[in-house]
Design a protein around this motif. Structure first.
Motif, PDB file in Angstrom:
ATOM      1  N   ALA A  66       0.846  -1.194   0.000  1.00  0.00           N
ATOM      2  CA  ALA A  66       0.000   0.000   0.000  1.00  0.00           C
ATOM      3  C   ALA A  66       0.875   1.235   0.000  1.00  0.00           C
ATOM      4  O   ALA A  66       1.985   1.224   0.533  1.00  0.00           O
ATOM      5  CB  ALA A  66      -0.911   0.020   1.229  1.00  0.00           C
ATOM      6  N   PHE A  68       0.181   5.631   0.310  1.00  0.00           N
ATOM      7  CA  PHE A  68      -0.743   6.761   0.429  1.00  0.00           C
ATOM      8  C   PHE A  68       0.046   8.006   0.793  1.00  0.00           C
ATOM      9  O   PHE A  68       1.163   7.904   1.299  1.00  0.00           O
ATOM     10  CB  PHE A  68      -1.772   6.496   1.545  1.00  0.00           C
ATOM     11  CG  PHE A  68      -2.748   5.405   1.260  1.00  0.00           C
ATOM     12  CD1 PHE A  68      -3.797   5.606   0.383  1.00  0.00           C
ATOM     13  CD2 PHE A  68      -2.636   4.171   1.883  1.00  0.00           C
ATOM     14  CE1 PHE A  68      -4.717   4.592   0.118  1.00  0.00           C
ATOM     15  CE2 PHE A  68      -3.548   3.151   1.629  1.00  0.00           C
ATOM     16  CZ  PHE A  68      -4.587   3.365   0.745  1.00  0.00           C
ATOM     17  N   GLY A  69      -0.562   9.157   0.582  1.00  0.00           N
ATOM     18  CA  GLY A  69       0.113  10.373   0.999  1.00  0.00           C
ATOM     19  C   GLY A  69      -0.708  11.615   0.764  1.00  0.00           C
ATOM     20  O   GLY A  69      -1.776  11.571   0.146  1.00  0.00           O
ATOM     21  N   ASP A  70      -0.190  12.719   1.277  1.00  0.00           N
ATOM     22  CA  ASP A  70      -0.756  14.038   0.995  1.00  0.00           C
ATOM     23  C   ASP A  70       0.393  14.966   0.592  1.00  0.00           C
ATOM     24  O   ASP A  70       1.429  14.498   0.116  1.00  0.00           O
ATOM     25  CB  ASP A  70      -1.560  14.556   2.193  1.00  0.00           C
ATOM     26  CG  ASP A  70      -0.739  14.639   3.463  1.00  0.00           C
ATOM     27  OD1 ASP A  70       0.513  14.716   3.371  1.00  0.00           O
ATOM     28  OD2 ASP A  70      -1.324  14.642   4.552  1.00  0.00           O
ATOM     29  N   THR A  73       3.339  14.303   3.550  1.00  0.00           N
ATOM     30  CA  THR A  73       3.589  13.021   4.212  1.00  0.00           C
ATOM     31  C   THR A  73       3.196  11.874   3.293  1.00  0.00           C
ATOM     32  O   THR A  73       2.200  11.980   2.577  1.00  0.00           O
ATOM     33  CB  THR A  73       2.747  12.928   5.510  1.00  0.00           C
ATOM     34  OG1 THR A  73       3.037  14.053   6.331  1.00  0.00           O
ATOM     35  CG2 THR A  73       3.046  11.649   6.280  1.00  0.00           C
ATOM     36  N   ALA A  74       3.975  10.804   3.311  1.00  0.00           N
ATOM     37  CA  ALA A  74       3.577   9.607   2.570  1.00  0.00           C
ATOM     38  C   ALA A  74       3.916   8.378   3.408  1.00  0.00           C
ATOM     39  O   ALA A  74       4.839   8.403   4.239  1.00  0.00           O
ATOM     40  CB  ALA A  74       4.294   9.533   1.229  1.00  0.00           C
ATOM     41  N   VAL A  75       3.144   7.334   3.192  1.00  0.00           N
ATOM     42  CA  VAL A  75       3.384   6.056   3.863  1.00  0.00           C
ATOM     43  C   VAL A  75       3.473   4.967   2.806  1.00  0.00           C
ATOM     44  O   VAL A  75       2.625   4.894   1.913  1.00  0.00           O
ATOM     45  CB  VAL A  75       2.241   5.712   4.847  1.00  0.00           C
ATOM     46  CG1 VAL A  75       2.491   4.355   5.485  1.00  0.00           C
ATOM     47  CG2 VAL A  75       2.099   6.771   5.923  1.00  0.00           C
ATOM     48  N   VAL A  77       3.913   0.750   2.548  1.00  0.00           N
ATOM     49  CA  VAL A  77       3.919  -0.535   3.247  1.00  0.00           C
ATOM     50  C   VAL A  77       4.272  -1.586   2.210  1.00  0.00           C
ATOM     51  O   VAL A  77       3.695  -1.613   1.119  1.00  0.00           O
ATOM     52  CB  VAL A  77       2.552  -0.849   3.882  1.00  0.00           C
ATOM     53  CG1 VAL A  77       2.584  -2.200   4.592  1.00  0.00           C
ATOM     54  CG2 VAL A  77       2.131   0.254   4.841  1.00  0.00           C
ATOM     55  N   TYR A  78       5.237  -2.431   2.521  1.00  0.00           N
ATOM     56  CA  TYR A  78       5.718  -3.390   1.523  1.00  0.00           C
ATOM     57  C   TYR A  78       6.238  -4.637   2.212  1.00  0.00           C
ATOM     58  O   TYR A  78       6.486  -4.650   3.425  1.00  0.00           O
ATOM     59  CB  TYR A  78       6.828  -2.751   0.669  1.00  0.00           C
ATOM     60  CG  TYR A  78       7.917  -2.113   1.492  1.00  0.00           C
ATOM     61  CD1 TYR A  78       8.948  -2.868   2.046  1.00  0.00           C
ATOM     62  CD2 TYR A  78       7.901  -0.739   1.762  1.00  0.00           C
ATOM     63  CE1 TYR A  78       9.928  -2.277   2.830  1.00  0.00           C
ATOM     64  CE2 TYR A  78       8.875  -0.145   2.545  1.00  0.00           C
ATOM     65  CZ  TYR A  78       9.890  -0.923   3.066  1.00  0.00           C
ATOM     66  OH  TYR A  78      10.839  -0.348   3.862  1.00  0.00           O
ATOM     67  N   GLY A  90       7.789  -4.116   5.842  1.00  0.00           N
ATOM     68  CA  GLY A  90       8.254  -2.853   6.400  1.00  0.00           C
ATOM     69  C   GLY A  90       7.259  -1.758   6.110  1.00  0.00           C
ATOM     70  O   GLY A  90       6.413  -1.878   5.216  1.00  0.00           O
ATOM     71  N   ALA A  91       7.358  -0.689   6.887  1.00  0.00           N
ATOM     72  CA  ALA A  91       6.560   0.512   6.636  1.00  0.00           C
ATOM     73  C   ALA A  91       7.476   1.716   6.786  1.00  0.00           C
ATOM     74  O   ALA A  91       8.275   1.779   7.719  1.00  0.00           O
ATOM     75  CB  ALA A  91       5.393   0.612   7.611  1.00  0.00           C
ATOM     76  N   CYS A  93       7.131   5.868   6.884  1.00  0.00           N
ATOM     77  CA  CYS A  93       6.281   7.058   6.934  1.00  0.00           C
ATOM     78  C   CYS A  93       7.213   8.255   6.824  1.00  0.00           C
ATOM     79  O   CYS A  93       8.004   8.505   7.735  1.00  0.00           O
ATOM     80  CB  CYS A  93       5.493   7.072   8.234  1.00  0.00           C
ATOM     81  SG  CYS A  93       4.407   8.492   8.392  1.00  0.00           S
ATOM     82  N   ARG A 105      10.048   7.703   9.528  1.00  0.00           N
ATOM     83  CA  ARG A 105       9.810   6.714  10.588  1.00  0.00           C
ATOM     84  C   ARG A 105       9.813   5.365   9.873  1.00  0.00           C
ATOM     85  O   ARG A 105       8.966   5.118   9.019  1.00  0.00           O
ATOM     86  CB  ARG A 105       8.470   6.994  11.248  1.00  0.00           C
ATOM     87  CG  ARG A 105       8.053   5.995  12.285  1.00  0.00           C
ATOM     88  CD  ARG A 105       8.784   6.147  13.596  1.00  0.00           C
ATOM     89  NE  ARG A 105       8.342   7.304  14.325  1.00  0.00           N
ATOM     90  CZ  ARG A 105       8.451   7.427  15.648  1.00  0.00           C
ATOM     91  NH1 ARG A 105       8.976   6.485  16.388  1.00  0.00           N
ATOM     92  NH2 ARG A 105       8.041   8.539  16.235  1.00  0.00           N
TER      93      ARG A 105
END
Lengths: 118, 118
Positions: A66, A68-70, A73-75, A77-78, A90-91, A93, A105
């Motif tokens: 997944a 996502f972001g604005d 900030t973005a995240v 996940v893989y 891992g994630a 952010c 992070r």
């Protein structure tokens, strides 16, 4: 032309490091990056490269779960596959400023890597 | 009225479990949830509750770092403070169907909890 979003930058960074293009990945990392990683705080792009490159080098495959972001900030996940650990998700952010990641992070489980070393 | 988004559901679930309202949190979890957690796959709401409740019970504080989502998927990134570990960030990437979480990828570092037990 609209400025790149945080997600644009994070996605390009992710595509670079997961294909072992470390120089390209580092072009998205601010010189004074601060990264809160499982083992502690990493400061500066040199130390960040020393953290990420050895892991990237041993990658067998990755799978983006997944993203996502604005604007700032973005995240991501893989999942990752490496010789010591068949599945290590891992994630990341990240906070992006002027097209570069200035804060991250970074979350993953160190335990299977620790166990593989023993 | 628009249906709740995945992020609505994930946020309510997060607000419930991080305030130790386990029953309320479980009301957002599908009976046949599948959760890929650091220690392995958890199946069914009873086992999921047995995984989450003991951790929720020992929470001192939590801090939501980021949350994003679309119609079906949401990601929450947060930090937690517990007696054994002062800062243990986590990420949950959840798939929502009919207002309930049916799949979760749950990421955190087990190592500091493992070390605290020894």
């Amino acid at each position: 032309m609209a400025a790149d979003t945080a997600l644009d930058v994070a996605t390009r960074y992710y595509q670079a490091w997961t294909t072992k293009n470390i120089d390209a990945a580092m072009s998205y990392i601010a010189d004074d990056i601060v990264c809160d990683a499982p083992a502690g705080r990493i400061k500066g792009v040199a130390d960040y490269r020393a953290f990420l490159a050895p892991f990237a080098e041993m990658l067998i495959s990755t799978d983006l779960i997944a993203s996502f972001g604005d604007d700032t900030t973005a995240v991501l996940v893989y999942d990752t596959q490496t010789p010591p650990v068949a599945s290590a998700p891992g994630a990341e952010c990240v906070t992006v400023e002027d097209g570069k990641i200035i804060y991250s992070r970074f979350i993953f489980d160190r335990l299977p890597f620790d166990q593989a070393r023993q």
